[in-house]
Design an enzyme around this catalytic site. Structure first.
Site, PDB file in Angstrom:
ATOM      1  N   ILE A 135     -23.159 -11.155 -25.245  1.00  0.00           N
ATOM      2  CA  ILE A 135     -23.432 -10.207 -24.158  1.00  0.00           C
ATOM      3  C   ILE A 135     -24.396  -9.155 -24.713  1.00  0.00           C
ATOM      4  CG2 ILE A 135     -21.321  -8.882 -24.716  1.00  0.00           C
ATOM      5  CD1 ILE A 135     -21.193  -8.201 -21.667  1.00  0.00           C
ATOM      6  N   LEU A 180     -11.507  -4.746 -30.411  1.00  0.00           N
ATOM      7  CA  LEU A 180     -10.052  -4.959 -30.309  1.00  0.00           C
ATOM      8  C   LEU A 180      -9.708  -6.250 -29.585  1.00  0.00           C
ATOM      9  CD1 LEU A 180     -10.093  -1.907 -31.111  1.00  0.00           C
ATOM     10  CD2 LEU A 180      -8.221  -1.560 -29.534  1.00  0.00           C
ATOM     11  N   TYR A 189      -4.204 -16.702 -36.067  1.00  0.00           N
ATOM     12  CA  TYR A 189      -4.383 -15.245 -35.993  1.00  0.00           C
ATOM     13  C   TYR A 189      -4.717 -14.686 -37.370  1.00  0.00           C
ATOM     14  CZ  TYR A 189      -3.149 -10.363 -34.823  1.00  0.00           C
ATOM     15  OH  TYR A 189      -3.147  -8.999 -34.608  1.00  0.00           O
TER      16      TYR A 189
HETATM   17  P1  NAD Z   1      -3.263  -6.582 -26.420  1.00  0.00           P
HETATM   18  O1  NAD Z   1      -2.989  -8.038 -26.258  1.00  0.00           O
HETATM   19  O2  NAD Z   1      -2.581  -5.639 -25.488  1.00  0.00           O
HETATM   20  O3  NAD Z   1      -4.815  -6.300 -26.339  1.00  0.00           O
HETATM   21  C1  NAD Z   1      -5.812  -7.243 -26.613  1.00  0.00           C
HETATM   22  C2  NAD Z   1      -6.816  -7.216 -25.484  1.00  0.00           C
HETATM   23  O4  NAD Z   1      -7.868  -8.155 -25.797  1.00  0.00           O
HETATM   24  C3  NAD Z   1      -6.224  -7.646 -24.147  1.00  0.00           C
HETATM   25  O5  NAD Z   1      -6.606  -6.760 -23.136  1.00  0.00           O
HETATM   26  C4  NAD Z   1      -6.821  -9.036 -23.921  1.00  0.00           C
HETATM   27  O6  NAD Z   1      -6.939  -9.376 -22.549  1.00  0.00           O
HETATM   28  C5  NAD Z   1      -8.161  -8.900 -24.622  1.00  0.00           C
HETATM   29  N1  NAD Z   1      -8.746 -10.181 -25.028  1.00  0.00           N
HETATM   30  C6  NAD Z   1      -8.140 -11.208 -25.677  1.00  0.00           C
HETATM   31  N2  NAD Z   1      -9.012 -12.215 -25.883  1.00  0.00           N
HETATM   32  C7  NAD Z   1     -10.204 -11.800 -25.376  1.00  0.00           C
HETATM   33  C8  NAD Z   1     -11.486 -12.389 -25.277  1.00  0.00           C
HETATM   34  N3  NAD Z   1     -11.731 -13.614 -25.748  1.00  0.00           N
HETATM   35  N4  NAD Z   1     -12.483 -11.685 -24.679  1.00  0.00           N
HETATM   36  C9  NAD Z   1     -12.251 -10.444 -24.166  1.00  0.00           C
HETATM   37  N5  NAD Z   1     -11.050  -9.835 -24.229  1.00  0.00           N
HETATM   38  C10 NAD Z   1     -10.035 -10.503 -24.831  1.00  0.00           C
HETATM   39  O7  NAD Z   1      -2.912  -6.223 -27.931  1.00  0.00           O
HETATM   40  P2  NAD Z   1      -2.981  -4.838 -28.710  1.00  0.00           P
HETATM   41  O8  NAD Z   1      -1.670  -4.651 -29.350  1.00  0.00           O
HETATM   42  O9  NAD Z   1      -3.544  -3.765 -27.880  1.00  0.00           O
HETATM   43  O10 NAD Z   1      -4.001  -5.208 -29.882  1.00  0.00           O
HETATM   44  C11 NAD Z   1      -5.351  -4.759 -29.871  1.00  0.00           C
HETATM   45  C12 NAD Z   1      -6.018  -5.178 -31.175  1.00  0.00           C
HETATM   46  O11 NAD Z   1      -5.354  -4.574 -32.285  1.00  0.00           O
HETATM   47  C13 NAD Z   1      -6.016  -6.681 -31.424  1.00  0.00           C
HETATM   48  O12 NAD Z   1      -7.246  -7.070 -31.996  1.00  0.00           O
HETATM   49  C14 NAD Z   1      -4.908  -6.857 -32.430  1.00  0.00           C
HETATM   50  O13 NAD Z   1      -5.112  -7.992 -33.246  1.00  0.00           O
HETATM   51  C15 NAD Z   1      -4.975  -5.571 -33.209  1.00  0.00           C
HETATM   52  N6  NAD Z   1      -3.679  -5.263 -33.797  1.00  0.00           N
HETATM   53  C16 NAD Z   1      -2.641  -4.799 -33.052  1.00  0.00           C
HETATM   54  C17 NAD Z   1      -1.411  -4.580 -33.635  1.00  0.00           C
HETATM   55  C18 NAD Z   1      -0.231  -4.064 -32.850  1.00  0.00           C
HETATM   56  O14 NAD Z   1       0.866  -3.975 -33.411  1.00  0.00           O
HETATM   57  N7  NAD Z   1      -0.359  -3.678 -31.610  1.00  0.00           N
HETATM   58  C19 NAD Z   1      -1.227  -4.842 -35.003  1.00  0.00           C
HETATM   59  C20 NAD Z   1      -2.300  -5.342 -35.731  1.00  0.00           C
HETATM   60  C21 NAD Z   1      -3.524  -5.533 -35.134  1.00  0.00           C
END
Ligand code: NAD
Ligand code: UDP
Length: 324
Positions: free
Chosen positions: A65, A75, A147
């Site tokens: 994009i 994220l 993952y």
């Molecule tokens: P979440 O699932 O709520 O958020 C992820 C978002 O990414 C969602 O809105 C989803 O629809 C979007 N998404 C997924 N695949 C996509 C794609 N191909 N294109 C566009 N959008 C896409 O999870 P979260 O807890 O908010 O996590 C956010 C980020 O932080 C992630 O990358 C996750 O790996 C990282 N993270 C989170 C945690 C945690 O404990 N919450 C821990 C470690 C890492």
């Protein structure tokens, strides 16, 4: 020159992304939220839509994009084990192709780009607490590998774009984070326990419940991400972001029962394959370089999260979209 920036948040409609968007909008930045809504829903960001400095793009980050931005928080990626194992090939593609796409954009725009990496890069750790120099113990062929290895490959791509193409990067390794707006059916332990306790269902404890995690409240975490983005350019990370208070799943279950006043009982189920036995971040680096440390203890963060779970209509949430 104005300090206001055009900022892209991929995965901006998710649990953490939507809070990050809120913070950045409140600071006056122009925020673009990009999401394909795989694990989130519009209700997370619908209140932001009327804001003049907010824009929503429904897009899958595995596809290129073209946008003009100053900063990117990457994220986009399913984060809960049930979500990322639902379509593991897509999960890997999201981490790898998504990173290539945001790094290409950052290179073209000379934007700064931050990767939301994870404590999962340490796998089932043999070093405790986990320091950034620890290289981890990941099973590359297990059910969590899509993952863990996806996020490891993303870190590799970030470092190579930085070394070869001088892209201005940041890598944050996020440890288990919770709070309002978690998907109530994401299968993560905090959302499961609170939902089960409020609905009077058994609390599903995997294994004997002696495995540990260290839980960070989402506001602390989002503050850490923003501080890392604004850190001096020489500091690219990786840096651990998490709360060092470590709890067993049994302790967590007891606390949730106490705080909800629920009479639910524990129900013991088999431990999933490759489930890490312990996890605690060493956050000395974040303290030193970012002046950051968590401020909200588990009890307080859980109370806020429970209050939010009580306020939502569970019927409005659906499991992840099939056929991805
Ligand atoms: P979440 O699932 O709520 O958020 C992820 C978002 O990414 C969602 O809105 C989803 O629809 C979007 N998404 C997924 N695949 C996509 C794609 N191909 N294109 C566009 N959008 C896409 O999870 P979260 O807890 O908010 O996590 C956010 C980020 O932080 C992630 O990358 C996750 O790996 C990282 N993270 C989170 C945690 C945690 O404990 N919450 C821990 C470690 C890492
Ligand atoms: N877990 C549990 N019951 C549940 C969900 C998870 O006992 O209903 C355990 C899981 O086995 C793991 C810990 O809680 O040991 C944290 O799981 P979560 O999925 O929240 O995060 P992650 O494993 O990715 O750290």
């Amino acid at each position: 020159m104005s300090s206001l920036k055009r900022i892209l948040v991929t995965g901006g409609a998710g649990f953490l992304g939507s809070h990050l968007c809120e913070r950045l909008i409140d600071e006056g930045h122009d925020v673009i939220c990009l999401d394909n809504f795989f694990t989130s829903q519009k209700t997370n960001i619908v209140h932001l839509l009327p804001k003049p400095n907010f824009e929503l793009i429904r897009h899958d980050i595995t596809l290129p994009i073209f946008l003009e931005v100053d900063e990117i928080y990457n994220l986009a990626c399913p984060a809960a084990p049930g979500h990322y194992q639902y379509n593991p090939i897509k999960t890997m593609k999201t981490s790898v192709m998504g990173s290539i796409n945001v790094l290409g954009m950052a290179r073209r725009c000379r934007a700064k780009v931050l990767q939301a990496s994870t404590s999962e890069v340490y796998g089932d750790p043999q070093v405790h607490p986990q320091v950034e120099s620890y290289r981890g113990a990941v099973n590359p062929i297990g059910p969590r590998a899509c993952y863990e290895e996806g996020k490891r490959a993303a870190e590799t791509l970030f470092m190579d774009y930085h070394r070869r193409n001088r892209v201005n990067i940041r890598i944050c390794r996020i440890f288990n984070t919770y709070g309002p707006r978690m998907h109530p059916y994401d299968g993560r332990v905090i959302s499961n326990f609170i939902r089960q306790a409020l609905m009077g269902e058994n609390l599903t404890i995997f294994g004997e419940g002696t495995q540990t995690r260290s839980f960070c409240y989402r506001d602390d975490l989002v503050e850490g991400l923003i501080r890392m983005m604004n850190a001096p350019d020489e500091f690219v990370g990786p840096v651990n972001l998490g709360n060092s208070g470590e709890f067993s799943m049994l302790e967590l279950a007891e606390l949730v029962l106490e705080l909800t006043g629920s009479r639910s009982k524990p129900a013991f189920l088999p431990l999933p394959a490759d489930d890490p036995l312990k996890r605690q971040p060493d956050i000395a680096l974040a303290r030193k370089k970012l002046g950051w440390e968590p401020t909200i203890p588990l009890r307080e963060g859980l109370l806020r999260t429970i209050e939010w779970f009580r306020s939502i209509d569970l019927g409005h949430y659906r499991p992840p979209t099939p056929n991805y």
